[in-house]
Write a protein that holds these residues in place. Structure first.
Motif, PDB file in Angstrom:
ATOM      1  N   VAL A 189       0.671  -0.592   0.062  1.00  8.41           N
ATOM      2  CA  VAL A 189       0.345  -0.107   0.396  1.00  8.41           C
ATOM      3  C   VAL A 189       0.981   1.132  -0.099  1.00  8.41           C
ATOM      4  O   VAL A 189       1.416   2.179  -0.895  1.00  8.41           O
ATOM      5  N   SER A 190       2.027   0.966   0.626  1.00  6.76           N
ATOM      6  CA  SER A 190       3.121   2.383   1.083  1.00  6.76           C
ATOM      7  C   SER A 190       3.740   2.746  -0.373  1.00  6.76           C
ATOM      8  O   SER A 190       3.536   3.587  -0.804  1.00  6.76           O
ATOM      9  N   LEU A 191       4.180   1.390  -1.236  1.00  6.96           N
ATOM     10  CA  LEU A 191       4.532   1.456  -2.254  1.00  6.96           C
ATOM     11  C   LEU A 191       3.182   2.237  -3.381  1.00  6.96           C
ATOM     12  O   LEU A 191       4.019   3.033  -4.759  1.00  6.96           O
ATOM     13  N   PHE A 192       2.139   1.640  -3.443  1.00  2.38           N
ATOM     14  CA  PHE A 192       1.128   2.599  -4.172  1.00  2.38           C
ATOM     15  C   PHE A 192       1.213   3.394  -4.008  1.00  2.38           C
ATOM     16  O   PHE A 192       0.804   4.540  -4.566  1.00  2.38           O
ATOM     17  N   LEU A 193       0.953   3.526  -3.277  1.00  6.61           N
ATOM     18  CA  LEU A 193       1.049   5.535  -2.583  1.00  6.61           C
ATOM     19  C   LEU A 193       1.805   6.931  -3.453  1.00  6.61           C
ATOM     20  O   LEU A 193       1.897   7.691  -4.065  1.00  6.61           O
ATOM     21  N   LYS A 194       3.258   6.238  -2.707  1.00 12.40           N
ATOM     22  CA  LYS A 194       3.791   6.653  -3.422  1.00 12.40           C
ATOM     23  C   LYS A 194       4.606   7.080  -4.531  1.00 12.40           C
ATOM     24  O   LYS A 194       4.079   7.960  -5.524  1.00 12.40           O
ATOM     25  N   GLY A 195       3.731   5.423  -5.738  1.00  9.39           N
ATOM     26  CA  GLY A 195       3.423   5.304  -7.097  1.00  9.39           C
ATOM     27  C   GLY A 195       2.619   6.205  -7.432  1.00  9.39           C
ATOM     28  O   GLY A 195       2.692   7.108  -8.858  1.00  9.39           O
ATOM     29  N   LEU A 196       1.603   6.474  -6.872  1.00 10.74           N
ATOM     30  CA  LEU A 196       0.328   6.804  -7.729  1.00 10.74           C
ATOM     31  C   LEU A 196       1.235   8.418  -7.179  1.00 10.74           C
ATOM     32  O   LEU A 196       0.376   9.224  -8.319  1.00 10.74           O
ATOM     33  N   LEU A 197       1.472   9.193  -6.265  1.00  8.98           N
ATOM     34  CA  LEU A 197       1.853  10.415  -5.727  1.00  8.98           C
ATOM     35  C   LEU A 197       2.837  10.826  -6.897  1.00  8.98           C
ATOM     36  O   LEU A 197       3.115  12.186  -7.661  1.00  8.98           O
ATOM     37  N   ILE A 198       3.924   9.956  -7.281  1.00 10.35           N
ATOM     38  CA  ILE A 198       4.940  10.585  -8.478  1.00 10.35           C
ATOM     39  C   ILE A 198       4.332  10.396  -9.400  1.00 10.35           C
ATOM     40  O   ILE A 198       4.437  11.170 -10.299  1.00 10.35           O
ATOM     41  N   ASP A 229       3.639  -4.247  15.983  1.00  7.64           N
ATOM     42  CA  ASP A 229       2.702  -4.091  14.879  1.00  7.64           C
ATOM     43  C   ASP A 229       4.074  -3.826  14.283  1.00  7.64           C
ATOM     44  O   ASP A 229       4.056  -3.113  13.863  1.00  7.64           O
ATOM     45  N   PHE A 230       3.812  -5.151  13.532  1.00  6.81           N
ATOM     46  CA  PHE A 230       5.207  -4.726  11.821  1.00  6.81           C
ATOM     47  C   PHE A 230       3.927  -4.245  11.696  1.00  6.81           C
ATOM     48  O   PHE A 230       4.912  -4.108  10.342  1.00  6.81           O
ATOM     49  N   GLY A 231       2.464  -4.406  10.988  1.00  7.28           N
ATOM     50  CA  GLY A 231       2.350  -3.288   9.651  1.00  7.28           C
ATOM     51  C   GLY A 231       2.747  -1.413  10.160  1.00  7.28           C
ATOM     52  O   GLY A 231       3.158  -1.398   9.436  1.00  7.28           O
ATOM     53  N   LYS A 232       2.958  -1.633  11.510  1.00  9.54           N
ATOM     54  CA  LYS A 232       3.966   0.073  11.906  1.00  9.54           C
ATOM     55  C   LYS A 232       5.168  -0.283  10.721  1.00  9.54           C
ATOM     56  O   LYS A 232       5.409   1.050  10.401  1.00  9.54           O
ATOM     57  N   ALA A 233       6.027  -0.998  11.074  1.00 12.92           N
ATOM     58  CA  ALA A 233       7.241  -1.210  10.173  1.00 12.92           C
ATOM     59  C   ALA A 233       6.964  -0.453   9.010  1.00 12.92           C
ATOM     60  O   ALA A 233       8.578   0.098   7.789  1.00 12.92           O
ATOM     61  N   ALA A 234       5.826  -0.762   8.262  1.00 13.34           N
ATOM     62  CA  ALA A 234       6.113  -0.614   6.658  1.00 13.34           C
ATOM     63  C   ALA A 234       5.434   1.293   6.251  1.00 13.34           C
ATOM     64  O   ALA A 234       6.422   1.532   5.319  1.00 13.34           O
ATOM     65  N   GLN A 235       5.520   1.835   6.854  1.00 14.74           N
ATOM     66  CA  GLN A 235       5.746   3.353   7.303  1.00 14.74           C
ATOM     67  C   GLN A 235       5.209   4.185   6.281  1.00 14.74           C
ATOM     68  O   GLN A 235       5.570   4.507   5.381  1.00 14.74           O
ATOM     69  N   ILE A 236       3.996   4.255   6.182  1.00 11.83           N
ATOM     70  CA  ILE A 236       2.722   4.684   5.145  1.00 11.83           C
ATOM     71  C   ILE A 236       3.216   6.392   5.297  1.00 11.83           C
ATOM     72  O   ILE A 236       3.646   7.101   4.495  1.00 11.83           O
ATOM     73  N   ASN A 237       3.503   6.530   5.745  1.00 14.98           N
ATOM     74  CA  ASN A 237       3.231   8.046   6.901  1.00 14.98           C
ATOM     75  C   ASN A 237       4.732   9.131   5.972  1.00 14.98           C
ATOM     76  O   ASN A 237       4.942   9.988   5.824  1.00 14.98           O
ATOM     77  N   LYS A 238       5.885   8.169   5.871  1.00 12.52           N
ATOM     78  CA  LYS A 238       6.572   8.348   4.531  1.00 12.52           C
ATOM     79  C   LYS A 238       6.632   8.737   3.104  1.00 12.52           C
ATOM     80  O   LYS A 238       7.289   9.519   3.080  1.00 12.52           O
ATOM     81  N   ASN A 239       5.587   9.010   2.829  1.00 11.74           N
ATOM     82  CA  ASN A 239       5.049   9.155   1.464  1.00 11.74           C
ATOM     83  C   ASN A 239       4.903  10.371   1.759  1.00 11.74           C
ATOM     84  O   ASN A 239       4.062  11.485   0.593  1.00 11.74           O
ATOM     85  N   LYS A 240       3.891  11.297   2.603  1.00  6.44           N
ATOM     86  CA  LYS A 240       4.328  12.281   3.207  1.00  6.44           C
ATOM     87  C   LYS A 240       5.400  13.842   2.282  1.00  6.44           C
ATOM     88  O   LYS A 240       4.532  14.141   1.406  1.00  6.44           O
TER      89      LYS A 240
END
Length: 192
Positions: free
Chosen positions: A21-30, A138-149
């Protein structure tokens, strides 16, 4: 052992899902940010150049090809992984990424995953001993979706430019928006 193994497996799957999800969000923004910049450049060229239909057609083809390249570069693999059609991230790679986020479990998770695949009684005993180390994380936190800001600027700056130009010169984008509208439906028809 199977119940604890399934808990660990579900935590890893949760991480992988959030990672993609994080990679997709980053790709979407770029992708959309760069596409908007390309749109601004092509619309500006058309506005000031008043080109003939062949050059406009080449602009359309360029924009479709450019957007397609961006789509396949930044969005295709994460989308396939989110839909479950591809699995590129192994459990070992996920454990390494999680270990980078949680310094306290660094290589321990990787070792436990490697023990899980072993059949020896000693490995099973070691797995049973170490299985409770990860329930608090919580391993989900390691994905760091917030880094896409930090990628919001890729889409925010072109949008501000488009809004400013549209406010100052309302007729600026009319012809090129029509061209992009046609391109959009042509692009969608390629994927259907």
């Amino acid at each position: 052992m199977l119940e604890e193994s399934s808990i660990l497996e579900s935590q890893l799957q949760n991480f992988k899902k959030k990672f993609y999800v994080s990679l997709f969000l980053k790709g979407l923004l770029i992708t959309f940010g760069i596409s908007l910049l390309c749109f601004i450049v092509l619309a500006t060229s058309e506005f000031f150049g008043q080109f003939n239909s062949y050059i406009r057609l080449s602009f359309i083809i360029f924009f479709i090809l450019f957007f397609s390249i961006l789509f396949f570069k930044f969005l295709y693999n994460p989308l396939l992984n989110l839909l479950g059609l591809a699995h590129n991230l192994s459990d070992e790679s996920a454990a390494k990424n999680i270990g980078l986020y949680y310094q306290t479990i660094n290589d321990k998770l990787l070792n436990v995953i490697q023990l899980k695949s072993s059949e020896s009684p000693l490995a099973v005993a070691a797995y049973l001993q170490k299985k409770n180390l990860f329930t608090a994380y919580d391993f989900g936190k390691a994905a760091q979706i917030n880094k896409n800001k930090k990628y919001i600027g890729f889409i925010g700056i072109p949008l501000l430019i488009i809004i400013a130009i549209s406010y100052l010169m309302p007729n600026f984008f009319i012809v090129f928006i029509f061209i992009i509208y046609i391109c959009f439906f042509a692009l969608i028809s390629l994927f259907i």
